[in-house]
Design a protein around this motif. Sequence first.
Motif, short mmCIF file in Angstrom:
data_model
loop_
_atom_site.label_atom_id
_atom_site.label_comp_id
_atom_site.label_asym_id
_atom_site.label_seq_id
_atom_site.Cartn_x
_atom_site.Cartn_y
_atom_site.Cartn_z
N VAL A 145 -2.73 9.02 4.43
CA VAL A 145 -2.18 8.31 5.58
C VAL A 145 -3.14 8.32 6.77
O VAL A 145 -3.27 7.30 7.48
CB VAL A 145 -0.82 8.91 5.99
CG1 VAL A 145 -0.30 8.29 7.29
CG2 VAL A 145 0.20 8.71 4.87
N MET A 146 -3.83 9.43 6.96
CA MET A 146 -4.72 9.55 8.11
C MET A 146 -6.14 9.05 7.83
O MET A 146 -7.01 9.12 8.69
CB MET A 146 -4.77 11.00 8.58
CG MET A 146 -3.41 11.57 8.98
SD MET A 146 -2.54 10.58 10.23
CE MET A 146 -3.68 10.68 11.60
N ARG A 184 13.67 10.70 11.04
CA ARG A 184 12.68 10.43 12.07
C ARG A 184 13.08 11.05 13.41
O ARG A 184 12.26 11.61 14.12
CB ARG A 184 12.47 8.92 12.22
CG ARG A 184 11.23 8.59 13.02
CD ARG A 184 10.94 7.11 13.04
NE ARG A 184 9.62 6.86 13.60
CZ ARG A 184 9.14 5.66 13.88
NH1 ARG A 184 9.88 4.60 13.64
NH2 ARG A 184 7.94 5.52 14.37
N ALA A 211 0.98 11.50 13.56
CA ALA A 211 2.01 11.15 12.57
C ALA A 211 3.23 10.52 13.20
O ALA A 211 4.04 9.88 12.50
CB ALA A 211 2.43 12.40 11.79
N SER A 213 3.57 7.94 14.92
CA SER A 213 3.61 6.49 14.76
C SER A 213 3.43 6.06 13.30
O SER A 213 3.32 4.86 13.02
CB SER A 213 2.51 5.84 15.62
OG SER A 213 1.23 6.28 15.20
N LYS A 214 3.39 7.03 12.39
CA LYS A 214 3.10 6.71 10.99
C LYS A 214 4.22 7.16 10.06
O LYS A 214 3.99 7.43 8.88
CB LYS A 214 1.78 7.35 10.57
CG LYS A 214 0.56 6.79 11.32
CD LYS A 214 -0.73 7.43 10.85
CE LYS A 214 -1.93 6.84 11.58
NZ LYS A 214 -2.14 5.41 11.22
N TYR A 215 5.44 7.25 10.57
CA TYR A 215 6.56 7.71 9.74
C TYR A 215 6.73 6.82 8.51
O TYR A 215 6.88 7.31 7.38
CB TYR A 215 7.85 7.73 10.56
CG TYR A 215 9.00 8.41 9.86
CD1 TYR A 215 9.24 9.76 10.03
CD2 TYR A 215 9.87 7.68 9.03
CE1 TYR A 215 10.30 10.38 9.39
CE2 TYR A 215 10.92 8.30 8.38
CZ TYR A 215 11.13 9.65 8.57
OH TYR A 215 12.17 10.27 7.91
N ASP A 216 6.68 5.52 8.70
CA ASP A 216 6.86 4.59 7.57
C ASP A 216 5.69 4.66 6.60
O ASP A 216 5.87 4.48 5.38
CB ASP A 216 7.03 3.16 8.09
CG ASP A 216 8.34 2.98 8.83
OD1 ASP A 216 9.27 3.78 8.62
OD2 ASP A 216 8.44 2.03 9.64
N ASP A 217 4.48 4.92 7.11
CA ASP A 217 3.32 5.06 6.23
C ASP A 217 3.48 6.28 5.32
O ASP A 217 3.13 6.24 4.14
CB ASP A 217 2.03 5.20 7.05
CG ASP A 217 1.70 3.93 7.82
OD1 ASP A 217 2.10 2.84 7.36
OD2 ASP A 217 1.06 4.02 8.87
N TYR A 218 4.01 7.36 5.88
CA TYR A 218 4.26 8.54 5.06
C TYR A 218 5.34 8.27 4.02
O TYR A 218 5.28 8.77 2.90
CB TYR A 218 4.66 9.73 5.95
CG TYR A 218 3.49 10.50 6.51
CD1 TYR A 218 2.82 11.45 5.73
CD2 TYR A 218 3.03 10.28 7.80
CE1 TYR A 218 1.74 12.17 6.23
CE2 TYR A 218 1.95 10.99 8.31
CZ TYR A 218 1.31 11.93 7.52
OH TYR A 218 0.23 12.63 8.03
#
Length: 290
Positions: A145-146, A184, A211, A213-218
């Motif tokens: 993700v990162m 979230r 992370a 702003s990346k909840y959906d990416d995770y």
Amino acid sequence: MSSVSLPGISGTISLDAPKLPKAIADAAMRSGGYPYDKRLQREAYEEQLLALQIELIKLQKHNLNTGGRILALYEGRDGSGKGSCIKAFAAHMNPRNTYVVALTKPSESERGQLYFQRYAVELPSAGEIVLFDRSWYNRAGVERVMGFCTPAQVAKFLQEAPAFEGLLVRDGIRLFKFYLTIGREMQLQRFHERRQDPLKQWKLSTVDLAALSKYDDYTAAEVEMFRFTDSTIAPWTVVRANDQRRARLETIRHILLAIDYEGRDLKAIGNADPEIIGPPNRLLPNGLDG
């Protein structure tokens, strides 16, 4: 980054603010489809935890006497309470044969090794119980993700992880893979608590902040991870962890119920809560279907 925007909430929410918006606090416990409105009461929690920790002492003795090898991986969302589950498990165990592995980012030398190599040297020997606070699944989660690894490296990992774990299990290691998930709003609440508490600020890393702003990416990453690595020989166990007390109890209980050790008291262990712990396709909103 210390602020984030959430669907349905106007404006941005800052971790530096003394208080979170009431809407976040009110939604936190039920976020992510959590089945309970309140935490398990402290008295009930402490009573159950004591009983389970007594059983863990029996398990440790049995494992030492029989030369067993137990390995538990604790993975999950940032802020989901992996460390607190491990702490509850190991609190009264003999550290000579039950220990925690929490590796930092790989060194220059380790980056040139086989990916699994630095984890392999930490695997349990006869009579040992090893608890991984994050594991080789860093590659399928935070590294992916990162952007700390390439898509080709992720694809290779997802193909090789089941084979690696198959080797471990066939060699006699009892492998448990826990994935702790939180909603979230609950994640945001826990990050805020860490930011505001000077004794917990060390728990909030720059990666954690990113992370937000990346909840959906995770979420997308975990769906694919389960699709490739939830195998018959090494299945994942998902734990809904909005209430850390219930999560601690269920992760301990799961291991105690899985191993038939001398003197095991099933009444003291109790039954698993199917609303809290189970396979990915039952407990995660996206299951294994994306």
